[in-house]
Design an enzyme around this catalytic site. Structure first.
Site, mmCIF file in Angstrom:
data_model
loop_
_atom_site.group_PDB
_atom_site.id
_atom_site.type_symbol
_atom_site.label_atom_id
_atom_site.label_comp_id
_atom_site.label_asym_id
_atom_site.label_seq_id
_atom_site.Cartn_x
_atom_site.Cartn_y
_atom_site.Cartn_z
ATOM 1 N N ARG A 191 3.486 -11.078 11.256
ATOM 2 C CA ARG A 191 4.215 -9.820 11.429
ATOM 3 C C ARG A 191 4.207 -9.366 12.886
ATOM 4 N NH1 ARG A 191 1.959 -6.594 6.086
ATOM 5 N NH2 ARG A 191 3.616 -7.221 4.644
ATOM 6 N N PHE A 222 11.205 6.384 2.843
ATOM 7 C CA PHE A 222 11.886 5.140 3.207
ATOM 8 C C PHE A 222 12.166 4.243 1.998
ATOM 9 C CE2 PHE A 222 7.277 4.607 3.885
ATOM 10 C CZ PHE A 222 7.006 3.505 3.077
ATOM 11 N N LYS A 276 10.879 -12.422 3.373
ATOM 12 C CA LYS A 276 11.874 -11.366 3.207
ATOM 13 C C LYS A 276 13.180 -11.755 3.911
ATOM 14 C CE LYS A 276 8.443 -7.559 2.908
ATOM 15 N NZ LYS A 276 8.038 -6.274 3.545
ATOM 16 N N HIS A 305 6.056 -10.644 2.656
ATOM 17 C CA HIS A 305 5.243 -9.846 1.735
ATOM 18 C C HIS A 305 4.081 -10.694 1.267
ATOM 19 C CE1 HIS A 305 3.939 -7.381 -1.643
ATOM 20 N NE2 HIS A 305 3.893 -8.502 -2.338
ATOM 21 N N ARG A 338 -3.211 -12.479 3.813
ATOM 22 C CA ARG A 338 -3.030 -11.164 4.430
ATOM 23 C C ARG A 338 -3.456 -11.220 5.903
ATOM 24 N NH1 ARG A 338 -0.377 -6.755 1.858
ATOM 25 N NH2 ARG A 338 -1.530 -5.396 3.244
HETATM 26 N N1 UDP Z 1 6.865 0.097 4.858
HETATM 27 C C1 UDP Z 1 7.562 0.812 5.828
HETATM 28 N N2 UDP Z 1 6.962 1.922 6.377
HETATM 29 C C2 UDP Z 1 5.717 2.327 6.029
HETATM 30 C C3 UDP Z 1 5.021 1.592 5.065
HETATM 31 C C4 UDP Z 1 5.610 0.483 4.497
HETATM 32 O O1 UDP Z 1 8.696 0.458 6.171
HETATM 33 O O2 UDP Z 1 5.226 3.342 6.579
HETATM 34 C C5 UDP Z 1 7.508 -1.079 4.240
HETATM 35 C C6 UDP Z 1 7.088 -2.408 4.883
HETATM 36 O O3 UDP Z 1 8.208 -3.290 4.856
HETATM 37 C C7 UDP Z 1 5.983 -2.874 3.965
HETATM 38 C C8 UDP Z 1 6.491 -2.405 2.609
HETATM 39 O O4 UDP Z 1 7.121 -1.147 2.863
HETATM 40 O O5 UDP Z 1 5.775 -4.274 4.028
HETATM 41 C C9 UDP Z 1 5.419 -2.241 1.540
HETATM 42 O O6 UDP Z 1 4.443 -1.356 2.000
HETATM 43 P P1 UDP Z 1 2.885 -1.595 1.729
HETATM 44 O O7 UDP Z 1 2.177 -0.323 2.050
HETATM 45 O O8 UDP Z 1 2.682 -2.169 0.360
HETATM 46 O O9 UDP Z 1 2.470 -2.667 2.870
HETATM 47 P P2 UDP Z 1 2.193 -4.244 2.783
HETATM 48 O O10 UDP Z 1 1.398 -4.494 1.529
HETATM 49 O O11 UDP Z 1 3.535 -4.929 2.759
HETATM 50 O O12 UDP Z 1 1.419 -4.567 4.037
HETATM 51 MG MG MG Z 2 1.763 -3.903 -0.388
#
Ligand code: UDP
Ligand code: MG
Length: 167
Positions: free
Chosen positions: A108, A58, A10, A125, A91
Site C-alpha cells: 500500500r 466514505f 482491488k 484487501h 497484513r
Molecule cells: N477506507 C478509507 N478511509 C478510511 C478508512 C478506510 O477510504 O478512513 C477504505 C480503504 O480502502 C480501506 C477500506 O476502506 O482499505 C476498508 O477499511 P478498513 O478499516 O477495514 O481497513 P483495511 O482492513 O482495508 O486496512
Molecule cells: Mg478491514
C-alpha cells in the site's frame, strides 16, 4: 497457527497492472494459494463486504471503488492464502490502511494513493482477523472453488436450473 486469509486485488491494483507484482510480494510469505478467481463485483457483494463501514461518510464511494466504478474495470481478483500466521504475514506486507501512513516499502505504501475525495485507494484487501477471514471467504467463495476443506460444508439437493454452457 495455520490461518486462512482473503486477499482482494482491488480495481486500482488491476488497472495499474500490479497483479504480478503483488503476487510476487505475497510469495515471500511462502504461504499456499488455495483458491483464486476474477470476480465481477455487484453492488450487493461490495456493500456486504464492507458492511462494517456502512455508517462512514466514505461508504458509498468505497462501494463504488470495490465495484470498479472508479477505474473502468468492473472486476477484482480474489485469492485465499493458507498457512502459518497467514493474516499477520499478509497484513504486514500490505501495510497500513492509509497509504500515506503505510511503510513506503509495503504494497500500500508503494502503490496506494488518497483520492481528491479522500478515499484511500490502497490496491489490496487483506482480512484482519480469523473471524473476518471466515466471513469474507464464505462471502466470496463456494466450498468447491477452494482446493482444501477450510470450513465444514454440506451437500444439498439443487433443483434443476438453467446454466450457461459452451455453444
Ligand atoms: N477506507 C478509507 N478511509 C478510511 C478508512 C478506510 O477510504 O478512513 C477504505 C480503504 O480502502 C480501506 C477500506 O476502506 O482499505 C476498508 O477499511 P478498513 O478499516 O477495514 O481497513 P483495511 O482492513 O482495508 O486496512
Ligand atoms: Mg478491514
Amino acid at each position: 497457527m495455520n490461518q486462512k486469509v482473503l486477499i482482494l486485488i482491488k480495481p486500482d491494483g488491476l488497472k495499474k497492472s500490479l497483479t504480478g507484482n503483488i503476487l510476487t510480494r505475497l510469495s515471500e510469505t511462502k504461504l499456499e494459494i488455495v483458491a483464486a478467481k476474477m470476480v465481477r463485483v455487484s453492488h450487493e457483494l461490495a456493500a456486504e463486504h464492507y458492511k462494517h463501514l456502512k455508517d462512514k461518510p466514505f461508504f458509498d464511494e468505497l462501494v463504488r471503488y470495490l465495484q470498479g466504478e472508479l477505474h473502468d474495470r468492473k472486476k477484482v481478483m480474489a485469492l485465499i492464502y493458507w498457512g502459518k500466521d497467514a493474516i499477520q504475514k499478509c497484513r504486514g506486507l500490505a501495510g497500513a490502511t492509509n497509504p500515506e501512513e503505510a511503510d513506503p516499502t509495503s504494497i500500500r505504501g508503494s502503490y496506494g494513493r488518497i483520492t481528491t475525495k479522500g478515499l484511500y485507494e490502497n490496491v489490496i484487501h487483506v482480512s484482519s482477523n480469523p473471524e473476518e477471514a471466515e466471513r469474507e471467504i464464505k462471502l466470496w467463495f463456494d466450498p468447491d472453488e477452494i482446493i482444501v476443506d477450510l470450513y465444514p460444508a454440506k451437500e444439498i439437493e439443487v433443483p434443476p436450473a438453467k446454466k450457461r454452457v459452451w455453444a
